[in-house]
Structures are given as structure tokens and as C-alpha cells.
Design an enzyme around this catalytic site. Sequence first.
Site, PDB file in Angstrom:
ATOM      1  N   ARG A  46      57.576  58.936  65.528  1.00 38.57           N
ATOM      2  CA  ARG A  46      59.201  58.542  65.986  1.00 38.57           C
ATOM      3  C   ARG A  46      59.045  58.316  67.342  1.00 38.57           C
ATOM      4  NH1 ARG A  46      62.816  63.036  62.579  1.00 38.57           N
ATOM      5  NH2 ARG A  46      61.421  63.960  63.119  1.00 38.57           N
ATOM      6  N   ASP A  89      61.945  55.468  63.303  1.00 39.90           N
ATOM      7  CA  ASP A  89      62.735  56.733  62.498  1.00 39.90           C
ATOM      8  C   ASP A  89      62.929  56.708  60.832  1.00 39.90           C
ATOM      9  OD1 ASP A  89      64.930  58.933  62.039  1.00 39.90           O
ATOM     10  OD2 ASP A  89      65.178  58.542  63.735  1.00 39.90           O
ATOM     11  N   HIS A 174      41.153  66.295  48.942  1.00 39.00           N
ATOM     12  CA  HIS A 174      40.682  65.936  49.443  1.00 39.00           C
ATOM     13  C   HIS A 174      39.107  67.119  49.328  1.00 39.00           C
ATOM     14  CE1 HIS A 174      41.284  69.631  52.464  1.00 39.00           C
ATOM     15  NE2 HIS A 174      40.298  69.214  52.833  1.00 39.00           N
ATOM     16  N   GLU A 212      39.655  81.039  54.599  1.00 40.81           N
ATOM     17  CA  GLU A 212      39.141  80.789  55.016  1.00 40.81           C
ATOM     18  C   GLU A 212      39.464  81.829  56.313  1.00 40.81           C
ATOM     19  OE1 GLU A 212      41.773  77.109  56.016  1.00 40.81           O
ATOM     20  OE2 GLU A 212      42.626  77.946  54.243  1.00 40.81           O
ATOM     21  N   ASP A 231      49.565  76.031  48.675  1.00 38.76           N
ATOM     22  CA  ASP A 231      48.788  75.285  49.432  1.00 38.76           C
ATOM     23  C   ASP A 231      47.836  74.351  48.817  1.00 38.76           C
ATOM     24  OD1 ASP A 231      48.849  74.089  51.948  1.00 38.76           O
ATOM     25  OD2 ASP A 231      47.338  76.061  52.574  1.00 38.76           O
ATOM     26  N   HIS A 236      43.439  72.697  45.144  1.00 32.74           N
ATOM     27  CA  HIS A 236      42.783  72.478  45.675  1.00 32.74           C
ATOM     28  C   HIS A 236      41.208  73.300  44.629  1.00 32.74           C
ATOM     29  CE1 HIS A 236      43.328  70.356  48.861  1.00 32.74           C
ATOM     30  NE2 HIS A 236      43.564  71.679  49.997  1.00 32.74           N
ATOM     31  N   LYS A 336      44.079  83.141  53.783  1.00 32.28           N
ATOM     32  CA  LYS A 336      43.360  82.864  55.243  1.00 32.28           C
ATOM     33  C   LYS A 336      43.223  84.571  55.705  1.00 32.28           C
ATOM     34  CE  LYS A 336      46.818  78.575  55.703  1.00 32.28           C
ATOM     35  NZ  LYS A 336      45.437  77.672  56.105  1.00 32.28           N
TER      36      LYS A 336
HETATM   37  C1  BG6 Z   1      44.485  72.187  53.444  1.00 34.30           C
HETATM   38  C2  BG6 Z   1      45.570  73.173  53.768  1.00 34.30           C
HETATM   39  O1  BG6 Z   1      44.789  71.552  52.625  1.00 34.30           O
HETATM   40  O2  BG6 Z   1      43.051  72.650  52.974  1.00 34.30           O
HETATM   41  C3  BG6 Z   1      45.037  74.034  54.798  1.00 34.30           C
HETATM   42  O3  BG6 Z   1      47.087  72.848  53.797  1.00 34.30           O
HETATM   43  C4  BG6 Z   1      43.749  74.395  54.697  1.00 34.30           C
HETATM   44  O4  BG6 Z   1      45.951  75.332  54.657  1.00 34.30           O
HETATM   45  C5  BG6 Z   1      43.148  73.238  54.621  1.00 34.30           C
HETATM   46  O5  BG6 Z   1      43.402  75.116  55.672  1.00 34.30           O
HETATM   47  C6  BG6 Z   1      41.561  73.736  53.998  1.00 34.30           C
HETATM   48  O6  BG6 Z   1      40.575  72.455  54.330  1.00 34.30           O
HETATM   49  P1  BG6 Z   1      39.149  72.195  55.002  1.00 34.30           P
HETATM   50  O7  BG6 Z   1      38.375  70.569  54.410  1.00 34.30           O
HETATM   51  O8  BG6 Z   1      39.134  72.767  56.085  1.00 34.30           O
HETATM   52  O9  BG6 Z   1      38.631  73.818  53.888  1.00 34.30           O
END
Ligand code: BG6
Length: 485
Positions: A46, A89, A174, A212, A231, A236, A336
Site C-alpha cells: 500500500r 491500495d 505449508h 511452539e 490457525d 495443519h 503456543k
Molecule cells: C502458521 C501459523 O500457519 O504456522 C503460525 O499461522 C505458526 O501461528 C506457524 O506459528 C508455524 O509454522 P512452522 O512452520 O514454523 O511450524
Amino acid sequence: MQIQSPFELVLFGGLGDLALRKLLPALYLLQRDNRLPEGKILCLTRQALSDDDFQERIRASVRHQVPADCLDENTWAVFCQKLRCVTLDLDDEAQFEHLKSALSAQDINRLYYLATGSDLYTQICAGLHRHGLINAASKIVLEKPIGHDFASAQQINAAVADYFAESQIYRIDHYLGKETVQNLLVLRFANSLFESQWNQRYIDHIQITISESLGVEKRAGFYDHVGAMRDMFQNHLLQLLCITAMEPPARLEPDAVRDEKVKVLRALKPITGDAISEKVVCGQYDAGVSEGKPVPRYRDEPGVDIKSMTETFVAAKVEIDNWRWAGVPFYLRTGKRLAERACEIVVHFKAIPHSIFPLQHKNTMANKLVFRLQPDEGIRLMICEKRVGPGMNVRPMNLSLNPANHKQTRVPEAYERLLFDALSGNATLFLRNDELLEAWRWVDPILKNWEESEQRPEPYTSGTWGPAAATLLLAKDGRLWDENS
Ligand code: BG6
């Protein structure tokens, strides 16, 4: 497979947290491995930035994220030539013309990557369409979480489908790009040894943990509205469950793999009503010590509502109602500010029916197969061996299934693999519409129940393994989480 050249990668949220921490460093690494052909990477922002400021921000983040031995001036010079900063934007219709003029008029290999909140997906797609920026060669990557429940996910999917065919849509998770997940596929489907044991006759239960040690960091604005279920769990953890539990696909092709994953999601036993408090635990971190330093409670983190009811921890007992997995619980958890950063899938095999060795406790000596996704990737098999010396003493030993020479090769980052796959048109590791919706369908009743009951998540001390109720979840079944067994 190769990336068709020239390519155009258009990053919405082009200098956001995800782009700077993950996407641009991953692209740099692809460049370093000579896997990125001629093309352009357009970062949409932006704020207007000078070329120098723009390049310096990316360079600083690449330096910070990429291993030192992968940094070199030549790679940076080639990579930097591909980078463009484009001001856009979304609320200013005329600015889509900035983007249009930066793109080729030809139908070339173009990938739009939406690294923004999913509430913007419809607006972005509609804008691209109005300015004639979508054609048959265009693809789009959608970041998770897509929507905040089943209905909103359905709505977003339907809106995106007005502009892109399903074959052009890449829904990214991912975790599916992590090396050990690929290895899990190979271990399961390239070896008859394990696949023949992969069922309720031989497996007692499976644990999947993504822990984490970090807290919410600077993402409170996003996280406090989302929480661990949306999340991490809905995407995941359920994806790791699917890869672990699915039937062998007939081919390693996108729809063959996704057909099998969606069958697992459809077979998940719903958790509703009173079963929610029995089978699902939600927690929120309190102050404590993490990695040797005192850390505040979640509610005192900058940007978090002091009365926040957002869960930072979820554990659940998940059951799959099908022939292969009847009676085999999958215990999933994520949180977390836990004791350490780790991600593991642990397959606990059934104990031997009868021990002939005097000191062998048959339950604690049951075989385990551990897939460690991070921090140090690897697969190990826990088996029993004889302790050297007199007598017949049995002890557990870990057999590493990753010979040392594998470790000499750099393990690619998940985003490297997934960006390469999306740019080269391989959707195998991306989610299909129906998978996404099935996952939401399963978590929806739990989220609704939490909202309606207004029950506060159970507090847990930072730096521990989560609330006491999570330990109890397994204890009720006579089991322990892996770190305690
Ligand atoms: C993300 C989440 O998808 O994955 C984050 O939004 C999280 O909250 C992250 O910290 C963890 O990914 P990785 O690959 O570091 O374990």
C-alpha cells in the site's frame, strides 16, 4: 517438472509478515539452486517505497532467514533483478492499473499469491477480473485460514470460483511441504513392511503434536480473532492426520491424493454436544518461563484483549470411523508457549501380547515409529534389543531411519517446495475445495460450542506442555503423551 519461463509471481501482502519471513527467502533459495527461470516477482504494497528501501527490506529479511552458507552476492544480484515493488491500495480502483502496466500483456505463466486475510480474497479476485488480469494461464494461491467457519469458507470458495476454475486454485497448507511429510508418503507407500502394519490390528494409537515455544509475538491483531483451532488445528493438524491415515492413492497425482484425504475427513467421527468437553481441551497460556526467560500471560501480550477468550492450545481425541482405523484414537495437540518447538507424528504400535523376558514391561516397550518434522527432521523406529552382558535384559533403542549422509543435504523449506510446485503447476500438495470444507464441517460444532458456552480456556503455565486437562485426556484412556512415556 520445471517452472515455465517467463513467469510472473504477484504477491498480495508483498511486504507483509509472511512474505518477508517465508515467501521471499524461499524464492531466494530457489534462485540459489537455479530453479527459478527468467521472470518477475511483483510485491504489492500500500505504501510507496523507493527502489532502494524496497530492496533493502527484502535483502535484510533474506539475510535474517536464510542460512549463512546460502547467502551470496551473485545470487542476490540475479534475484534482485526479478523484484518489483508495485503500489496498490485495494480500495482505490484506479491503482489496479499500476499492476496491469507492470504485467505482461501475453498469457504467460502467472501466479497470484494472496498472502492477506481471507476477507480480502473476493475483493482481490473481482478487481483482477475487472481489469482483465485473469486468463486461462493464471493461477492463484490462497493462504490459510480460508474463512473462519464452514459458511464463510464456502462463501469465499464460491466467490473465488466465479473467477478461477478449481484447477487454477492452489490452497496452501505449508505443513504439506515439509520434507518429513514427503518422507512419510514414501515410507508408507514405497515399503510393504510398514504399510502391512498400518491399521487397527497392529497400531494402538497415534499422537500428532505441533508445539511452539513462541507466544503470539507481533501477530495479536490476527491471532486474537483466530485462535489455535482455526490457525493450526483445522488445517495443519488435520492435514497431517489425513496423510497419516489415508488409503494408498492409485497414483501420485493431485486428485488421486486429494480423493483419499477427503475420505479421511468424511470419516472423522463428529464431536458434538457433551462429547466436546470430554474429547477436546482448550487452553490459554499464563505467565511462565520460556527458553530461560520470563514471559507474560497471553492476556498481557501487546494487542491482546485483556479479557480474551482466545485459545492458544487445543488437544483432541479424534476417531476415524472406517475399517482401517476403528478403535485407534488419534490424539492431536497444538499450542503456543509450550515446553519446546517440535512437530512429531508418533505411531504407537500395540504391545506384544505376552512377554517372555522377566524385566520387560510389555506396554512401555511397545514399538514406536516417530516422524519428526521439526526442528531436526528425521524418522526413527523404537525397537527392543538385548542389553549387552549377562542375563536377558531387554531395553528400548532408537533406530534412525535417516542415514547420516542424508543430513549433508540441505533440507528445503516447505515454502520453497510449495512455491515451486504452484509455479510449475503441480497441485498434489495443495487442498481441494471439498477438503477445506470437510475440515471446517468437522471443527464447526466445537467452535460454536466454545462461543456459546463462553467457557474460559483452561490456563497453563508458559514453558509447560499445556493444561492439566490435556494430560487427563490420555490418562482416561490409560495412555501418556509421548514426552512422558
Ligand atoms: C502458521 C501459523 O500457519 O504456522 C503460525 O499461522 C505458526 O501461528 C506457524 O506459528 C508455524 O509454522 P512452522 O512452520 O514454523 O511450524
